[in-house]
Design a protein around this motif. Structure first.
Motif, PDB file in Angstrom:
ATOM      1  N   TYR A  55     -15.353 -11.130 -68.143  1.00 43.10           N
ATOM      2  CA  TYR A  55     -15.097  -9.806 -67.560  1.00 43.10           C
ATOM      3  C   TYR A  55     -16.344  -9.262 -66.876  1.00 43.10           C
ATOM      4  CZ  TYR A  55     -14.054  -4.857 -67.193  1.00 43.10           C
ATOM      5  OH  TYR A  55     -13.882  -3.594 -66.719  1.00 43.10           O
ATOM      6  N   ILE A  56     -17.483  -9.349 -67.536  1.00 41.38           N
ATOM      7  CA  ILE A  56     -18.725  -8.870 -66.925  1.00 41.38           C
ATOM      8  C   ILE A  56     -19.061  -9.683 -65.683  1.00 41.38           C
ATOM      9  CG2 ILE A  56     -21.206  -8.628 -67.283  1.00 41.38           C
ATOM     10  CD1 ILE A  56     -20.585  -7.896 -70.189  1.00 41.38           C
ATOM     11  N   ALA A  57     -18.840 -10.996 -65.749  1.00 41.66           N
ATOM     12  CA  ALA A  57     -19.100 -11.846 -64.588  1.00 41.66           C
ATOM     13  C   ALA A  57     -18.199 -11.465 -63.416  1.00 41.66           C
ATOM     14  CB  ALA A  57     -18.898 -13.306 -64.953  1.00 41.66           C
ATOM     15  N   SER A  58     -16.938 -11.135 -63.711  1.00 38.75           N
ATOM     16  CA  SER A  58     -16.035 -10.725 -62.622  1.00 38.75           C
ATOM     17  C   SER A  58     -16.495  -9.414 -61.998  1.00 38.75           C
ATOM     18  CB  SER A  58     -14.599 -10.617 -63.119  1.00 38.75           C
ATOM     19  OG  SER A  58     -14.442  -9.519 -63.997  1.00 38.75           O
ATOM     20  N   LEU A  59     -17.031  -8.510 -62.811  1.00 44.38           N
ATOM     21  CA  LEU A  59     -17.554  -7.256 -62.261  1.00 44.38           C
ATOM     22  C   LEU A  59     -18.765  -7.512 -61.374  1.00 44.38           C
ATOM     23  CD1 LEU A  59     -17.333  -4.887 -65.365  1.00 44.38           C
ATOM     24  CD2 LEU A  59     -15.823  -4.934 -63.375  1.00 44.38           C
ATOM     25  N   ILE A  60     -19.614  -8.436 -61.793  1.00 44.56           N
ATOM     26  CA  ILE A  60     -20.797  -8.761 -60.988  1.00 44.56           C
ATOM     27  C   ILE A  60     -20.382  -9.399 -59.673  1.00 44.56           C
ATOM     28  CG2 ILE A  60     -22.829 -10.258 -60.874  1.00 44.56           C
ATOM     29  CD1 ILE A  60     -23.132  -9.810 -63.905  1.00 44.56           C
ATOM     30  N   GLU A  61     -19.418 -10.324 -59.721  1.00 47.23           N
ATOM     31  CA  GLU A  61     -18.979 -11.013 -58.504  1.00 47.23           C
ATOM     32  C   GLU A  61     -18.317 -10.064 -57.516  1.00 47.23           C
ATOM     33  OE1 GLU A  61     -16.496 -14.186 -59.847  1.00 47.23           O
ATOM     34  OE2 GLU A  61     -18.193 -15.528 -60.202  1.00 47.23           O
ATOM     35  N   GLU A  62     -17.527  -9.135 -58.030  1.00 42.16           N
ATOM     36  CA  GLU A  62     -16.845  -8.189 -57.150  1.00 42.16           C
ATOM     37  C   GLU A  62     -17.817  -7.231 -56.491  1.00 42.16           C
ATOM     38  OE1 GLU A  62     -13.982  -6.159 -59.514  1.00 42.16           O
ATOM     39  OE2 GLU A  62     -12.732  -7.921 -59.790  1.00 42.16           O
ATOM     40  N   SER A  64     -18.389  -4.389 -57.499  1.00 41.03           N
ATOM     41  CA  SER A  64     -17.784  -3.065 -57.563  1.00 41.03           C
ATOM     42  C   SER A  64     -18.462  -2.158 -58.566  1.00 41.03           C
ATOM     43  CB  SER A  64     -16.297  -3.195 -57.933  1.00 41.03           C
ATOM     44  OG  SER A  64     -16.171  -3.790 -59.201  1.00 41.03           O
ATOM     45  N   THR A  65     -19.475  -2.651 -59.247  1.00 39.79           N
ATOM     46  CA  THR A  65     -20.154  -1.822 -60.220  1.00 39.79           C
ATOM     47  C   THR A  65     -21.626  -1.750 -59.888  1.00 39.79           C
ATOM     48  OG1 THR A  65     -20.618  -3.664 -61.673  1.00 39.79           O
ATOM     49  CG2 THR A  65     -18.530  -2.518 -62.028  1.00 39.79           C
ATOM     50  N   PHE A  66     -22.314  -0.949 -60.643  1.00 41.92           N
ATOM     51  CA  PHE A  66     -23.744  -0.785 -60.448  1.00 41.92           C
ATOM     52  C   PHE A  66     -24.538  -1.598 -61.462  1.00 41.92           C
ATOM     53  CE2 PHE A  66     -21.896   3.253 -58.935  1.00 41.92           C
ATOM     54  CZ  PHE A  66     -22.295   3.168 -57.623  1.00 41.92           C
ATOM     55  N   ILE A  67     -23.943  -2.661 -61.985  1.00 40.02           N
ATOM     56  CA  ILE A  67     -24.633  -3.460 -62.988  1.00 40.02           C
ATOM     57  C   ILE A  67     -25.793  -4.195 -62.338  1.00 40.02           C
ATOM     58  CG2 ILE A  67     -24.441  -5.400 -64.582  1.00 40.02           C
ATOM     59  CD1 ILE A  67     -21.552  -4.607 -65.059  1.00 40.02           C
ATOM     60  N   GLY A  68     -27.006  -3.896 -62.819  1.00 33.61           N
ATOM     61  CA  GLY A  68     -28.184  -4.563 -62.299  1.00 33.61           C
ATOM     62  C   GLY A  68     -28.615  -5.712 -63.174  1.00 33.61           C
ATOM     63  N   THR A  69     -28.539  -5.505 -64.481  1.00 31.47           N
ATOM     64  CA  THR A  69     -28.967  -6.505 -65.444  1.00 31.47           C
ATOM     65  C   THR A  69     -28.017  -6.505 -66.631  1.00 31.47           C
ATOM     66  OG1 THR A  69     -31.264  -6.073 -64.849  1.00 31.47           O
ATOM     67  CG2 THR A  69     -30.904  -7.263 -66.878  1.00 31.47           C
ATOM     68  N   VAL A  70     -27.735  -7.686 -67.139  1.00 32.46           N
ATOM     69  CA  VAL A  70     -26.935  -7.833 -68.348  1.00 32.46           C
ATOM     70  C   VAL A  70     -27.815  -8.525 -69.378  1.00 32.46           C
ATOM     71  CG1 VAL A  70     -24.866  -8.806 -69.401  1.00 32.46           C
ATOM     72  CG2 VAL A  70     -24.805  -8.017 -67.027  1.00 32.46           C
ATOM     73  N   LEU A  71     -28.137  -7.818 -70.445  1.00 33.07           N
ATOM     74  CA  LEU A  71     -28.931  -8.393 -71.515  1.00 33.07           C
ATOM     75  C   LEU A  71     -28.002  -8.896 -72.604  1.00 33.07           C
ATOM     76  CD1 LEU A  71     -31.785  -5.768 -71.866  1.00 33.07           C
ATOM     77  CD2 LEU A  71     -31.901  -8.017 -70.800  1.00 33.07           C
ATOM     78  N   LEU A  72     -28.029 -10.186 -72.845  1.00 28.83           N
ATOM     79  CA  LEU A  72     -27.263 -10.797 -73.921  1.00 28.83           C
ATOM     80  C   LEU A  72     -28.215 -10.911 -75.105  1.00 28.83           C
ATOM     81  CD1 LEU A  72     -25.597 -13.582 -71.789  1.00 28.83           C
ATOM     82  CD2 LEU A  72     -24.628 -11.386 -72.428  1.00 28.83           C
ATOM     83  N   ILE A  73     -28.010 -10.085 -76.115  1.00 25.03           N
ATOM     84  CA  ILE A  73     -28.940  -9.990 -77.233  1.00 25.03           C
ATOM     85  C   ILE A  73     -28.435 -10.859 -78.381  1.00 25.03           C
ATOM     86  CG2 ILE A  73     -30.118  -8.435 -78.819  1.00 25.03           C
ATOM     87  CD1 ILE A  73     -29.476  -6.201 -76.734  1.00 25.03           C
ATOM     88  N   ASN A  74     -29.140 -11.929 -78.659  1.00 25.48           N
ATOM     89  CA  ASN A  74     -28.771 -12.851 -79.728  1.00 25.48           C
ATOM     90  C   ASN A  74     -29.155 -12.240 -81.069  1.00 25.48           C
ATOM     91  OD1 ASN A  74     -28.172 -14.961 -81.390  1.00 25.48           O
ATOM     92  ND2 ASN A  74     -29.815 -16.272 -80.664  1.00 25.48           N
ATOM     93  N   PHE A  88     -23.897 -18.982 -68.663  1.00 28.23           N
ATOM     94  CA  PHE A  88     -23.667 -17.798 -67.830  1.00 28.23           C
ATOM     95  C   PHE A  88     -24.974 -17.315 -67.219  1.00 28.23           C
ATOM     96  CE2 PHE A  88     -19.442 -17.558 -69.540  1.00 28.23           C
ATOM     97  CZ  PHE A  88     -18.733 -16.844 -68.594  1.00 28.23           C
ATOM     98  N   CYS A  89     -26.060 -17.359 -67.985  1.00 25.58           N
ATOM     99  CA  CYS A  89     -27.353 -16.921 -67.455  1.00 25.58           C
ATOM    100  C   CYS A  89     -27.811 -17.816 -66.308  1.00 25.58           C
ATOM    101  CB  CYS A  89     -28.406 -16.905 -68.557  1.00 25.58           C
ATOM    102  SG  CYS A  89     -28.158 -15.605 -69.772  1.00 25.58           S
ATOM    103  N   ALA A  90     -27.510 -19.108 -66.399  1.00 28.30           N
ATOM    104  CA  ALA A  90     -27.891 -20.028 -65.332  1.00 28.30           C
ATOM    105  C   ALA A  90     -27.083 -19.768 -64.070  1.00 28.30           C
ATOM    106  CB  ALA A  90     -27.692 -21.475 -65.793  1.00 28.30           C
ATOM    107  N   HIS A  91     -25.841 -19.344 -64.240  1.00 31.88           N
ATOM    108  CA  HIS A  91     -24.973 -19.109 -63.085  1.00 31.88           C
ATOM    109  C   HIS A  91     -25.151 -17.712 -62.501  1.00 31.88           C
ATOM    110  CE1 HIS A  91     -21.171 -18.522 -60.868  1.00 31.88           C
ATOM    111  NE2 HIS A  91     -21.333 -19.805 -60.583  1.00 31.88           N
ATOM    112  N   TYR A  92     -25.375 -16.719 -63.336  1.00 32.54           N
ATOM    113  CA  TYR A  92     -25.528 -15.335 -62.893  1.00 32.54           C
ATOM    114  C   TYR A  92     -26.950 -14.885 -63.204  1.00 32.54           C
ATOM    115  CZ  TYR A  92     -20.467 -15.515 -62.829  1.00 32.54           C
ATOM    116  OH  TYR A  92     -19.175 -15.868 -62.569  1.00 32.54           O
ATOM    117  N   HIS A  93     -27.723 -14.687 -62.177  1.00 31.59           N
ATOM    118  CA  HIS A  93     -29.127 -14.337 -62.351  1.00 31.59           C
ATOM    119  C   HIS A  93     -29.320 -12.926 -62.892  1.00 31.59           C
ATOM    120  CE1 HIS A  93     -30.303 -18.100 -60.602  1.00 31.59           C
ATOM    121  NE2 HIS A  93     -29.518 -17.867 -59.564  1.00 31.59           N
ATOM    122  N   ALA A  94     -28.269 -12.127 -62.884  1.00 29.78           N
ATOM    123  CA  ALA A  94     -28.363 -10.783 -63.445  1.00 29.78           C
ATOM    124  C   ALA A  94     -28.292 -10.804 -64.968  1.00 29.78           C
ATOM    125  CB  ALA A  94     -27.244  -9.900 -62.893  1.00 29.78           C
ATOM    126  N   MET A  95     -27.909 -11.944 -65.550  1.00 32.80           N
ATOM    127  CA  MET A  95     -27.792 -12.057 -67.003  1.00 32.80           C
ATOM    128  C   MET A  95     -29.058 -12.680 -67.577  1.00 32.80           C
ATOM    129  SD  MET A  95     -23.920 -13.226 -67.811  1.00 32.80           S
ATOM    130  CE  MET A  95     -22.523 -12.266 -67.280  1.00 32.80           C
TER     131      MET A  95
END
Length: 111
Positions: A55-62, A64-74, A88-95
């Motif tokens: 879902y987040i990846a689809s928002l980034i691709e579209e 349509s949002t103001f998402i600049g960075t997605v932090l995946l916190i392990n 996902f981080c390798a494919h989407y540089h915002a993650m």
């Protein structure tokens, strides 16, 4: 209603409309956007992590949002979840995949 009340309501409405116009339209025309940082915790109990990432990846691709960075916190993610996040981080540089300790250090350095 009295004439003064009607005039006050009209003036306030015009001011509100102008502010909304400038907030949404003018900032778009000037390419001013205020990016958001999304934090998504990764833990072993989260069975819907793949759907959340999609879902987040689809928002980034579209775009349509103001998402600049997605932090995946392990926090305590499984090996499969961590590998999925790395993909996902390798494919989407915002993650970006990080741990809670690393996040704390990054935030301290940014202050």
């Amino acid at each position: 209603m009295e004439k003064a009340e009607i005039i006050a309501i009209v003036v306030v409405t015009v001011i509100a409309a102008a502010e909304l116009f400038c907030l949404f339209i003018c900032s778009k025309l000037q390419n001013k956007s205020y990016p958001l940082c999304v934090a998504l915790p990764v833990n072993s109990q989260d069975k819907e992590l793949p759907q959340r990432l999609e879902y987040i990846a689809s928002l980034i691709e579209e775009g349509s949002t103001f998402i600049g960075t997605v932090l995946l916190i392990n926090i305590d993610g499984t090996d499969e979840q961590i590998q999925l996040c790395r993909d996902f981080c390798a494919h989407y540089h915002a993650m970006e995949l990080t741990t809670a300790a690393e996040l704390e250090n990054k935030l301290r350095m940014s202050l």
